[in-house]
Scaffold this active site. Sequence first.
Site, mmCIF file in Angstrom:
data_model
loop_
_atom_site.group_PDB
_atom_site.id
_atom_site.type_symbol
_atom_site.label_atom_id
_atom_site.label_comp_id
_atom_site.label_asym_id
_atom_site.label_seq_id
_atom_site.Cartn_x
_atom_site.Cartn_y
_atom_site.Cartn_z
ATOM 1 N N GLU A 293 7.086 -0.948 0.894
ATOM 2 C CA GLU A 293 7.963 -0.792 -0.275
ATOM 3 C C GLU A 293 9.444 -1.015 0.077
ATOM 4 O O GLU A 293 10.297 -0.151 -0.136
ATOM 5 C CB GLU A 293 7.763 0.584 -0.911
ATOM 6 C CG GLU A 293 6.373 0.793 -1.483
ATOM 7 C CD GLU A 293 6.189 2.134 -2.163
ATOM 8 O OE1 GLU A 293 5.298 2.251 -3.019
ATOM 9 O OE2 GLU A 293 6.936 3.081 -1.834
ATOM 10 N N GLU B 225 -1.684 -0.054 -3.686
ATOM 11 C CA GLU B 225 -1.618 1.390 -3.939
ATOM 12 C C GLU B 225 -1.765 1.677 -5.428
ATOM 13 O O GLU B 225 -1.171 0.998 -6.271
ATOM 14 C CB GLU B 225 -0.273 1.969 -3.483
ATOM 15 C CG GLU B 225 -0.042 2.014 -1.998
ATOM 16 C CD GLU B 225 1.259 2.729 -1.655
ATOM 17 O OE1 GLU B 225 1.781 3.484 -2.515
ATOM 18 O OE2 GLU B 225 1.768 2.522 -0.549
#
Length: 726
Positions: A149, A304
Amino acid sequence: MIPTLRTPAYGGDWSPEQWDEATIDQDIHLMGEAGVTMISLGIFSWAFLEPTEKHYDFDWLASIIDRLHAAGIAVDLASGTASPPAWMAHTYPQTLPVDKRGVRLGFGSRQQYCPSSPIYRAAARGLVQRLAQRFGDHPAVALWHIGNEYGCHTAQCYCDICADAFRVWLRNRYSNLTELNEVWGTAFWSQRYTAYEQITPPREMPTFHNPAQDLDWKRFCQENLLSLMRMEKEAIREYSDRPVTTNFMGDFSSLDYAQWAKYLDVISDDSYPDPADPAAAHTAAWTADIMRGLKAGKPWLLMEQAPSAVQWRERNSPKRPGQFTLWSVAKMAHGADGILQFQWRQSVRGSETFHSGMVPHSGKKSRTWHEVVRTGEVIQRLAPVMGSSYEAQVAVVMDWPSQWAKESAIGPVSDAPFERTRAWHRTLWEAGIATDVIPVDADFRKYRLIIVPELFIDYPDCAQRLREAAQQGAHVIVEGPSGVVDEHMKAVTGGYLGSLRELVGVAVSDHAALTGEVISPSSASNSRGDAVNRLSRAVGVPSACTWAGLSVVSEPLRRCLERIGSPAPDMRCGMWAEEIMPYRGDAWQKTTDIDIIAVFDGRGGGADLSGMPAITRHLCGQGAAWYIACDVDALSRYAIATLVCAYARVRPVMADLPDGVEAQRRGPYLFLLNHSDKSVELRGIIGTDLVDQQECRGHVMLAPRSAMVVDTGGHAALESTAKGKQ
């Protein structure tokens, strides 16, 4: 997508370093029960992989990878560089990031690194090289996972090292200071630079920043982070040819994912729609379509999602019964070929203690566990879908630099990131229209309808390719604010829209944004004050409204509104409006090739715009270009989309579906997704349902929050005359 996988990836992020041997043994056994085929390892393991500087310990990781391989589970192996260990922050505090106020941030969270730091970069490269050397050809390693991320917490660092790197970046971008001063407009406010050393990042300032400097700073920061990812990929390639990814975050606005995608073998995404949001299913579809568009329609990987509740919202609702499976299948409907979660086993300590896991705190006693097992079964049954294409005739154009430019500009308005782009996508999704989300440099030739909202930067090449698409028969919808500045934040003169003016046949002469109600001591109104405030009580303030009315001129658009309800609803826009004029000629009556579709009618905040064109159509070759000079609301947007889709010969994936039911198609596979709380009956469904392995011979029942994936065997499902059932 991932060559070594024969079935869709299913599993999640596992942190065995948090657990004892007994739990690790139990986890590998439970993975078999859940149908897990891939596990992400090492994402936050740097402190265990390199416990002290340049002293590495990979044996524990090798043992885990070997055991997973023996269990038939592939590994998505992370580089571990997303969260540097405590020894780095302690020994080299200069590696910690500095915020806009000049405050150096502390250790104890994650992403606590300066992207420019040579110490961090050297340590990260050293770790990745050794990991790749040790595990690069391990048969279990199916995918490399770089960082995590990027930019989520440290998108920008304002330290002196970053300032130096910014100056180097500027030297490479501009031929000399004369050019830089020109494109930054430093004649304004006496900002002229005579030496590169005088230039600093746009830290906290007494008042407004220089917009061009701020935009270049955003470009530098995203390229700086991108260079980290590319550095790690190069280190991996010294020892391994396995595909590489890094996980994106949907419509995250700080990084230009269209640029990042060029360096990745697999696109992957983290998706966390809020179960308490009735539009959450659209959030899932929106971000999925973004990911698919980054590689021109190639399958991608959901890296995710939460099995149930997250922990980071102010209040965190769990997913409803069936929703975990439904949203997983929905991601595959929109092009995913794998479904992974954060996390495998729910943590018992740390910041994510209450973020759900595939194995919850209560273990197999939890409803979540049973849904995890059920979802694993369903995902494996969808193996035939892998690699199949998603075909859309409609595209929505999305541009990260334009979003940065809107943020850097001081005015005209400040909106949520990609607000209009997302709104148009939702309208099409609600209407059942298959839609791609594509960058400005994508190939437009395959689309019948192309929607271009809020393209703040003027791109002549994009405008030319849109014009060519229209001349070949496509319909193009452009909505403001578009073509407002060039790539250096210089305002477009002679009428906004810039190079798009020739395509749409109009130019924007003035922005006319509404303000909404102004609340201040001087503006406060009450009966006693109005009795004596004879000057201010007579002042009209239409801009204090939050909407403006539109009157329909086009009879076909009027018929589209009549289909929505009887009597036909009116048309409205929100707080953005523009005054437009013909691109050639100075009066509408002299213009013969532009149709006025709707005008501002003076209602709401449109008093000063009354009678002015709000929606126009410009015939262009075999197609047409439509311009919308306001931010039409959902109902008006739906009517416009209905009209233009009719002209463009675009139809929904499946017509006449009941409320809450979404249909998508990948190749011969028809996905039917019931997001509602009601069972529904669907007619004309013929084929084999891969989810429940049942034959469909016409009529099918779809339970609340459930999905079907019908292999139509080349036979298109008949148009449904579906009706809801309690």
